[in-house]
Design a protein around this motif. Structure first.
Motif, PDB file in Angstrom:
ATOM      1  N   ASN A 132      32.584  40.822  39.572  1.00  0.00           N
ATOM      2  CA  ASN A 132      33.467  40.145  40.326  1.00  0.00           C
ATOM      3  C   ASN A 132      35.098  40.243  39.601  1.00  0.00           C
ATOM      4  OD1 ASN A 132      34.381  37.484  41.550  1.00  0.00           O
ATOM      5  ND2 ASN A 132      34.857  36.610  39.530  1.00  0.00           N
ATOM      6  N   ILE A 133      35.214  40.492  38.385  1.00  0.00           N
ATOM      7  CA  ILE A 133      36.683  40.631  38.021  1.00  0.00           C
ATOM      8  C   ILE A 133      37.042  41.968  38.328  1.00  0.00           C
ATOM      9  CG2 ILE A 133      36.181  41.329  35.606  1.00  0.00           C
ATOM     10  CD1 ILE A 133      38.957  38.940  36.829  1.00  0.00           C
ATOM     11  N   VAL A 134      36.168  42.914  38.248  1.00  0.00           N
ATOM     12  CA  VAL A 134      36.678  44.237  38.814  1.00  0.00           C
ATOM     13  C   VAL A 134      37.329  44.078  40.511  1.00  0.00           C
ATOM     14  CG1 VAL A 134      35.842  46.457  39.610  1.00  0.00           C
ATOM     15  CG2 VAL A 134      35.490  45.568  37.584  1.00  0.00           C
ATOM     16  N   ASN A 135      36.219  43.328  41.233  1.00  0.00           N
ATOM     17  CA  ASN A 135      36.564  43.452  42.601  1.00  0.00           C
ATOM     18  C   ASN A 135      37.917  42.183  42.778  1.00  0.00           C
ATOM     19  OD1 ASN A 135      35.733  43.750  45.216  1.00  0.00           O
ATOM     20  ND2 ASN A 135      35.221  41.793  45.425  1.00  0.00           N
ATOM     21  N   ARG A 136      38.234  41.291  41.996  1.00  0.00           N
ATOM     22  CA  ARG A 136      39.293  40.540  42.108  1.00  0.00           C
ATOM     23  C   ARG A 136      40.521  41.202  41.868  1.00  0.00           C
ATOM     24  NH1 ARG A 136      38.447  35.388  44.506  1.00  0.00           N
ATOM     25  NH2 ARG A 136      36.344  34.811  44.155  1.00  0.00           N
ATOM     26  N   ILE A 137      40.513  41.955  40.641  1.00  0.00           N
ATOM     27  CA  ILE A 137      41.746  42.703  40.562  1.00  0.00           C
ATOM     28  C   ILE A 137      42.011  43.851  41.392  1.00  0.00           C
ATOM     29  CG2 ILE A 137      42.617  44.425  38.635  1.00  0.00           C
ATOM     30  CD1 ILE A 137      42.565  41.690  37.457  1.00  0.00           C
ATOM     31  N   TRP A 138      40.714  44.460  41.953  1.00  0.00           N
ATOM     32  CA  TRP A 138      41.046  45.452  43.015  1.00  0.00           C
ATOM     33  C   TRP A 138      41.545  44.784  44.295  1.00  0.00           C
ATOM     34  CZ3 TRP A 138      39.966  50.719  43.371  1.00  0.00           C
ATOM     35  CH2 TRP A 138      40.028  51.310  44.785  1.00  0.00           C
ATOM     36  N   HIS A 139      41.185  43.934  44.636  1.00  0.00           N
ATOM     37  CA  HIS A 139      41.568  42.850  45.775  1.00  0.00           C
ATOM     38  C   HIS A 139      43.184  42.629  45.665  1.00  0.00           C
ATOM     39  CE1 HIS A 139      42.262  39.250  48.233  1.00  0.00           C
ATOM     40  NE2 HIS A 139      41.535  39.736  48.994  1.00  0.00           N
ATOM     41  N   ARG A 140      43.313  42.299  44.495  1.00  0.00           N
ATOM     42  CA  ARG A 140      45.017  41.857  44.148  1.00  0.00           C
ATOM     43  C   ARG A 140      45.905  43.186  44.277  1.00  0.00           C
ATOM     44  NH1 ARG A 140      47.111  40.906  38.124  1.00  0.00           N
ATOM     45  NH2 ARG A 140      45.589  39.203  37.837  1.00  0.00           N
ATOM     46  N   MET A 141      45.326  44.276  43.753  1.00  0.00           N
ATOM     47  CA  MET A 141      46.234  45.568  43.663  1.00  0.00           C
ATOM     48  C   MET A 141      46.200  46.230  44.927  1.00  0.00           C
ATOM     49  SD  MET A 141      47.306  46.006  40.540  1.00  0.00           S
ATOM     50  CE  MET A 141      47.600  48.020  40.214  1.00  0.00           C
TER      51      MET A 141
END
Lengths: 352, 545, 435
Positions: free
Chosen positions: B310-319
């Protein structure tokens, strides 16, 4: 011999009734009460009986809340939100006359001290004087404005005769009081108590308050008006119960009494025949009966009533009263077997 | 009640999401090359065309927005453009990640994420996030702080605002935790097993809810936990069931407290009631504390795939503007990740490196896919966004936009001093800027899945006097004031474009605007204002492109 | 002479130059702007309005914030212990009686249908309001659009030059702006809280009309270059928002009731609620699909009868004037006027002569577009404690409103992998009150 002494105030008894009693008349020399109810009926009850049992007048009567009742010997006159005044025979409990008295809801019915004249006030914003015997209109009293300053329908709540029978006071929602000469039906004076009306222009955009009760002192010189002071949240009756005392002929306000201890509307005021105190009763979700000194405006004694009090009837020597209201009737006494003694030495000014 | 309910509830539950894929690229390969490898692999397999790489102007802009939460100053722009092309990108990334800007920005982004769907701007929570970001506190530790922190610790107490704000709604607490920490939206499974997703049964929803059902707010606004109590629910077939303390992959925690007799229950009920009414008594806690057990279970190495992915995906989404799993709260077997190995590699890397989000952000920022252009000039339709073949233009967050407006409208020479001044001084300046954005960020929408620019924003820029009196003020400390002093309209135009859009105007733009300025020569300050207004309200500033 | 390829005419004459500049870059905006103004001018005359009668449907929601009493409005129970002092009166619709506090509405019930059997269960202001605005219970993790946003989306035009969701809530108590939820900010309400005219609608004195147009044209120029090769709905929404500015600014006058003839203003009278209804009529006439006029605060815990005497007089006058005005202009058949709040009030009359929150058996009304006038649906038992017949919830009311407007209430929005129907799963419109 008994004397009245507010310090001795005590609730002798209270009992439940169904619905809400808005008005009461007491038969002289007894505990027999007639009261008007939210079930549109007039009731009789002996409040001094061990087990009081209210009995309704079963004959066809009012079509809405019964908000005013007066008695003169065997004759009762009641008024209602249906706009009618009904004359009843108190013994047969049958109507003898029904008069379409007002275009809108009758808020109060009151009688002159000798019982010959009945006054009604209603939301058509007129007061009317009636010949108690014939049922004829004697005078129509027009002064109260139909709309509040904020353009909403106003309400005419209160009326009271002076003990000398010469004057009638009427009072409305925005705190306007008119004093009328009974004989001529002419306006004799005007007073304002704007603190009785709260208009909330911002949070809730409607109003609350109004003068709900008026009374003359026994010398007819003072006039007191009762209601509620400024309220923050106008959807509750959480404002100070409020009485303003005027020297009405001088147009002078003598006292404004605001009580934050027991809050709500002052629904009725009674003056002490000797002129020392006045009694204010009413309530919010609960109720109160409070005695104030007429001279100083200070609280003498109060009791948290067992219900919101809508009206009360004094006994013959003003040493007790019967209060009617939300689901209950309560009997209070405040008598002493000696005259109220010499007051204790007055407190120094700064201690007050 | 519900339309088609697809499956009959079964008690058989399996972990639908396996831990990590096998055969991943080696753990010691640089992250950026792993990212490019997996993304390019899919692109090649499907013969997808990609957009070109961005130039240095857009690059510094994109990086500064993503890592510092603002556009670059003219001074930073000039310095970057003239630096060594071979090393400047990595140097900038490291510099920004070490800057106070990153701390503020990363905090802001986490705050928006974690306060969703509300916009509380809670001061205590903001302070906690700032503190945590300052020391690059590991994400799994932050997860613990926010869900089961120690109320005696100043910062962890503030972190618990996450729970406190939701304590009155068990559904919010359940669902927001699942969505924000595990990327799973189980709310559908409240009333029935999820109609479209096999993974989510009512058992999962109420299982997750069980971990929170004993939580309550005391009068003192502390978080208490009750001594007993279970969640019961009714299945769609009308059977009443008792929920277990069950994590999303089916792992069950047992409450080993001995069964309480009626007297003890009464005693505990009275205690809870007292805590809710009296702010003077100290909170006492039961032995079995479900929120702590949730944190333990979710962080356990057998179960941590949800937390990490989840956190990987959230940061990826942000970037990048899109999740590897998209939308990011739909991590389940019916919504496959576009790049499952990449997601797993990054999740494994994150776990193995102590949930270091900075490391993750750095890796993405250095990848080739990150620096693809958002322009698609081919006549052919642009490729599906899940290829990450073309950059997705991203609306600025309210604070990014506010901060960028403030940076752009300062007198550009003002920024030169910070290239040489000590870092401490910049930190103060940055804090001042950050505080100044407090007055602006309400004017803008928070970017989300269905983001649209509200017409209110356009009206605000068109007619609100703050724009004229503040952003377009022509005093010497402001951009308009600076431009007014430049005699040469060409120079003014260049300065304005660099300050706002981090680039020089194109020839066409130059020609058209100079012509406009010439035509208004009798009132050039007013004309300059209109040009700056047009730049500030243009999509080029409004989006990270 | 304009040079080829130039967007400015190049003349030394600034006026001319600017015209040329705008002529090229601002044509689209200026064109729409002009068209709308013509329409607004035409609509000043009720006869003309009739001639250009729209097919477009609109809603005016009279939101009785705080919760109005069904006993003192649409479901009187005179003579019952719960009934209060007021009587019921006959209406222009056979068989339908309403409270004597609504005498003007009584004469217009042939346009109106009453639903008397709402059991919405939620009795707190926030929960009740959210339920009735969105037609469903709040779902964690998903913010539903309210009826206004749905109407704006389903009935409005994306590039509408008039506001498509206006929400007025002047009182501070219980103030709610409304939300477009997952439909996005494009459908968020234009919110009026303390002024009659929305914020930022009016051009600042300091900026001349010429500057306003110039900068819009400059912005257009820069924006076109940027958006040319970037394909993004989000960027498009930015363009759309700015392209609507001029139209919206020109609709500023819609909020100014001074534009109405004195005779019309006199009918609406001096009170704010009625004046806001007049603004609502002006907006609807110009093409705004949804206007909410909130009248707060009906929360009569104390003195219920006094409060309703005032507020019902306000409602009665405002609503009946509005219906007359809409009818006269031929707008009523395409305009749905709804009265709704978060709940009704208790049958029990408390000691302060108040009524408290009550969601188990209460009423709402629908008038005009798509409504079977003079009908009522559902019954409460004699004292009004429960629904006796035809129980419906918020979802059914919501579905009924949508159907009255000709919107398919089962239409679905896809949110992630979730299909979300406009009205809650399984809700059926109440056919009995629909035309």
């Amino acid at each position: 011999m008994t004397w009245s002494d507010p310090e001795k105030l005590k609730r002798v008894k209270d009992f439940g009734i169904s619905g809400i009693a808005f008005c009461v008349a007491r038969e002289s020399g007894s505990g027999k009460l007639f009261f008007g109810n939210s079930d549109f009926k007039v009731y009789e009850v002996d409040a001094l009986a061990e087990k009081p049992e209210p009995a309704a007048f079963e004959a066809e009567g009012h079509q809405s809340y019964v908000t005013g009742i007066v008695q003169n010997q065997t004759q009762l006159v009641s008024g209602s939100y249906d706009g009618n005044l009904i004359w009843w025979d108190s013994e047969s409990k049958k109507p003898t006359r029904t008069v379409k008295a007002h275009e809108r809801w009758i808020r109060n019915v009151t009688a002159s001290p000798d019982g010959s004249i009945v006054a009604s006030v209603a939301d058509d914003m007129v007061g009317k004087l009636w010949d108690a015997k014939s049922g004829e209109t004697m005078h129509t009293l027009k002064d109260h404005k139909e709309e509040t300053p904020d353009h909403y329908p106003s309400m005419l709540y209160a009326g009271a005769f002076s003990p000398d029978g010469k004057w009638l006071a009427t009072a409305d929602k925005v705190g306007h009081i008119a004093v009328w000469e009974v004989a001529s039906g002419k306006k004799a004076a005007e007073l304002e108590s704007p603190g009785m009306y709260t208009w909330d222009p911002r949070a809730r955009r409607h109003s609350i308050g109004g003068i709900r009760s008026v009374a003359f002192s026994h010398d007819s010189k003072l006039l007191a008006a009762g209601g509620i002071g400024k309220i923050g949240n106008i959807d509750h009756l959480g404002g100070p119960s409020r009485v303003e005392i005027f020297d009405w002929q001088k147009g002078e306000s003598l006292h404004v009494i605001e009580d934050n201890e027991l809050k709500g509307l002052v629904e009725q005021i009674e003056f002490d025949p000797s002129g020392n105190w006045l009694l204010a009763a009413g309530g919010d979700h609960g109720g109160f009966v409070s005695f104030y000194s007429v001279e100083t405006g200070k609280l003498i004694k109060q009791d948290k009533a067992p219900m919101h009090v809508h009206q009360l009837a004094m006994n013959d020597d003003s040493t007790g009263f019967f209060a009617v209201g939300h689901g209950k009737i309560a009997h209070y006494e405040f008598k002493s077997d000696h005259p109220p003694g010499p007051a204790e030495p007055p407190l120094p000014e700064d201690a007050a | 009640m519900f339309r088609a309910c697809l499956t009959v509830a079964t008690t058989f539950l399996c972990a639908q999401v396996s831990l990590y894929a096998t055969d991943l690229l080696p753990a010691d390969q640089p992250m950026e090359s792993v990212i490019d490898h997996y993304v390019d692999d899919l692109i090649k397999t499907n013969d997808v065309q990609t957009a070109s790489q961005i130039d240095e102007h857009i690059l510094i802009r994109r990086l500064t927005l993503d890592l510092a939460g603002r556009i670059p100053t003219t001074a930073e722009l000039h310095a970057f453009v003239s630096a060594d092309p071979a090393t400047r990108r990595a140097k900038l990334v490291d510099k920004l990640l070490a800057s106070p800007d990153f701390i503020d920005h990363h905090r802001n982004e986490l705050q928006v994420l974690l306060e969703y769907p509300d916009r509380r701007n809670d001061k205590d929570f903001r302070n906690y996030l700032l503190w945590a970001t300052e020391q690059n506190r590991p994400w799994n530790t932050m997860f613990r702080d926010m869900l089961a922190g120690d109320e005696n610790d100043e910062y962890q107490k503030a972190a618990l605002q996450f729970v406190r704000h939701r304590a009155k709604s068990l559904d919010d607490l359940t669902n927001d935790t699942a969505v924000l920490f595990f990327g799973v939206n189980v709310s559908c499974a409240k009333c029935h097993d999820h109609p479209l997703v096999e993974d989510w049964k009512q058992d999962h929803y109420y299982g997750m809810q069980s971990f929170f059902s004993r939580t309550f707010l005391t009068k003192k606004q502390s978080l208490g936990e009750k001594f007993y109590g279970d969640v019961k629910f009714t299945t769609t077939s009308g059977v009443e069931k008792q929920a277990q303390f069950m994590f999303l992959n089916g792992s069950v925690v047992k409450d080993d407290t001995p069964e309480l007799d009626d007297d003890s229950r009464k005693k505990y009920d009275a205690l809870v009631k007292k805590l809710q009414q009296d702010d003077k008594i100290e909170v006492s806690y039961p032995e079995f504390r479900p929120r702590e057990r949730l944190v333990e279970t979710a962080s356990h190495k057998d179960n941590d795939a949800f937390l990490a992915r989840n956190i990987v995906n959230r940061i990826w989404h942000r970037m990048t503007g899109r999740g590897i799993v998209d939308p990011p709260d739909q991590l389940h077997s019916e919504n496959s990740p576009s790049h499952p190995e990449l997601l797993d590699w990054l999740a494994r890397d994150t776990v193995e490196n102590g949930y270091d989000l900075k490391r993750l952000i750095r890796g993405i920022a250095l990848s080739r896919i990150y620096s693809r252009s958002s322009e698609w000039n081919s006549a052919a339709a642009p490729p599906s966004p899940h290829y990450f073949a073309v950059a997705i233009p991203r609306p600025l967050s309210p604070r990014q936009y506010a901060m960028s407006l403030l940076v752009a409208t300062r007198n550009p020479p003002h920024w030169e001093q910070w290239l040489t001044k000590p870092a401490e001084d910049w930190k103060k300046e940055r804090t001042n800027l950050e505080n100044a954005t407090n007055n602006w960020d309400d004017a803008f929408e928070i970017p989300g899945e269905n983001f649209q620019v509200a017409v209110d924003e356009a009206l605000f820029f068109s007619n609100n006097n703050r724009i004229d009196n503040d952003l377009l003020r022509d005093s010497g400390d402001r951009l308009v004031g600076h431009l007014k002093k430049l005699d040469d309209p060409e120079a003014a135009l260049s300065a304005a474009f660099e300050a706002v859009n981090s680039r020089q105007p194109t020839d066409d733009e130059r020609k058209a605007i100079i012509e406009y300025l010439e035509s208004r020569r009798e009132d050039s300050p007013a004309a300059i204002k209109q040009v700056v207004w047009a730049l500030l309200t243009g999509p080029e500033l409004r989006f990270n492109h | 002479m304009a040079q080829p390829g130039s967007i400015f005419c190049g003349s030394a004459d600034h006026g001319l130059s600017r015209r040329g500049f705008l002529g090229a870059a601002g044509a689209a905006t200026a064109g729409t702007f002009a068209a709308d103004m013509t329409r607004l001018d035409g609509l000043k005359n009720p006869l003309l309005a009739g001639q250009v009668k729209r097919q477009q449907k609109s809603v005016i929601l009279l939101w009785l914030a705080g919760g109005a009493s069904q006993f003192e409005t649409w479901d009187p129970k005179p003579g019952q212990s719960t009934g209060g002092p007021y009587s019921k009166i006959k209406t222009s619709a056979n068989d339908v009686h309403i409270s004597e506090l609504l005498p003007k509405m009584a004469q217009r019930m042939n346009h109106t249908a009453i639903i008397r059997s709402i059991n919405s269960k939620i009795g707190d202001h926030g929960g009740g309001a959210s339920l009735m605005e969105t037609g469903r219970v709040k779902d964690p993790g998903l913010i539903y659009p309210d009826i206004g946003a749905i109407a704006a989306r389903e009935l409005g035009r994306a590039d509408s030059q008039v506001p498509d969701y206006v929400s007025m809530y002047t009182s501070t108590e219980g103030r709610r702006k409304g939300t477009s939820g997952f439909l996005g900010a494009r459908y968020a309400p234009m919110f009026l809280s303390d002024k009659q005219i929305p914020d930022n609608m009016r051009r600042l004195e300091a900026i001349s009309d010429v500057d306003h147009k110039d900068r819009a044209a400059l912005r257009d120029l820069l924006s076109k270059r940027f958006t040319k090769a970037r394909h993004s709905e989000k960027i498009n929404s930015h363009t759309t928002a700015y392209s609507r500015v001029h139209g919206l600014m020109s609709s500023e006058k819609l909020f100014d009731i001074e534009q109405e003839p004195e005779s019309v203003r006199a009918k609406y009278g001096p009170r704010q609620f009625a004046q806001q209804c007049l603004i609502a009529r002006r907006l609807v006439e110009a093409g705004t699909p949804f206007v909410k006029v909130a009248r707060a605060w009906w929360d009569s815990h104390g003195q219920n009868f006094e409060t309703h005497r005032e507020l019902c007089a306000d409602l009665d006058h405002a609503m009946s004037t509005l219906l007359d005005d809409l009818e006269e202009r031929g707008l009523l058949e395409n305009t749905l006027v709804v009265t709704l709040g978060e709940f009704g009030r208790t049958p029990k009359i408390n000691a302060s002569l108040g009524r408290d929150h009550f969601a188990n058996a209460w009423s709402c009304s629908l008038s005009g577009c798509g409504v079977r006038g003079g009908s009522f649906y559902g019954k409460t038992e004699p004292e009004g404690n429960t629904v006796a017949d035809g129980e419906v919830g918020a979802a059914e009311v919501f579905a009924t409103i949508l159907e009255a407007l000709g919107i398919d209430h089962e239409k679905e929005y896809m949110i992630g992998s979730r299909p979300i129907p406009l009205s809650d799963f399984g809700a059926k419109p109440i056919k009995e009150v629909l035309a």
